[in-house]
Structures are given as C-alpha cells and as structure tokens.
Scaffold this motif. Sequence first.
Motif, short mmCIF file in Angstrom:
data_model
loop_
_atom_site.label_atom_id
_atom_site.label_comp_id
_atom_site.label_asym_id
_atom_site.label_seq_id
_atom_site.Cartn_x
_atom_site.Cartn_y
_atom_site.Cartn_z
N UNK A 59 0.83 -1.20 0.00
CA UNK A 59 0.00 0.00 0.00
C UNK A 59 0.87 1.25 0.00
N UNK A 60 0.32 2.33 -0.49
CA UNK A 60 1.06 3.59 -0.51
C UNK A 60 1.21 4.19 0.89
N UNK A 61 0.19 4.01 1.72
CA UNK A 61 0.25 4.60 3.07
C UNK A 61 -0.38 5.97 3.12
N UNK A 62 -1.36 6.21 2.26
CA UNK A 62 -2.09 7.48 2.29
C UNK A 62 -3.58 7.18 2.44
N UNK A 63 -4.30 8.06 3.05
CA UNK A 63 -3.84 9.30 3.66
C UNK A 63 -3.00 9.04 4.90
N UNK A 64 -2.06 9.91 5.11
CA UNK A 64 -1.15 9.86 6.25
C UNK A 64 -1.33 11.17 7.02
N UNK A 65 -1.30 11.06 8.34
CA UNK A 65 -1.53 12.22 9.20
C UNK A 65 -0.32 12.46 10.09
N UNK A 66 0.15 13.70 10.15
CA UNK A 66 1.20 14.08 11.08
C UNK A 66 0.54 15.03 12.07
N UNK A 67 0.41 14.55 13.31
CA UNK A 67 -0.27 15.32 14.34
C UNK A 67 0.61 16.46 14.83
#
Length: 98
Positions: A59-67
């Motif tokens: 998997x691409x790993x999106x959406x990804x969140x940086x808190x």
Amino acid sequence: MIKIYGMKTCPDCIAVDEQVKGDDRYQVIDIGEHVRNLKEFLRLRDTSAVFDEAKQMGYAGIPCFVLEDGTVTLSPEEAGLGTPAADAPSCRLDGTGC
C-alpha cells in the motif's frame, strides 16, 4: 496544525479532504502535486515504522496524518476525523481500499 498527506486520485484521501475542507486546523498536502511534496512524504514513509505494514502489503500509506506533536499515523480517528466509508471506491490493486 495537522498535516495530511494524500492524493486527489485516492478515494480515501478525497473522503478525508471533504471532512477538513475549510478547517484551518488541517493542512492537506497533495503528494502528486509537486515532487517536493512527494519527497517530503517519502522521507516520512522511509523512516517511520508506522508504514511497515502498509509497505509489506504493497500500500502507498495514504492518507497519512502528522499530528501537532509530530506523531505519524494512518488513522483518521487519531487526527480527529471519521473513517472513510467501507463501500468507497478502491485504489488498491487488490480492490480492498487505498
């Protein structure tokens, strides 16, 4: 501010984008818009254990969140958002999501 890495062609990213539209607590970064954004995301993906399972599954790993505290997560709930609908269109090769 919470950063969200995604792409305009990813159904899960589109669902997340709709939730944060007009909310200045979030910054949406389209990794397909400019190579600078892609490199920023790849730096995260290459160095964070959060992506280990995504990479293993292809998997691409999106959406990804940086808190705001720097925590990297793939969970919309941890970013204060809802989960994309289970019946949303898929962009994974196996048809199970993004």
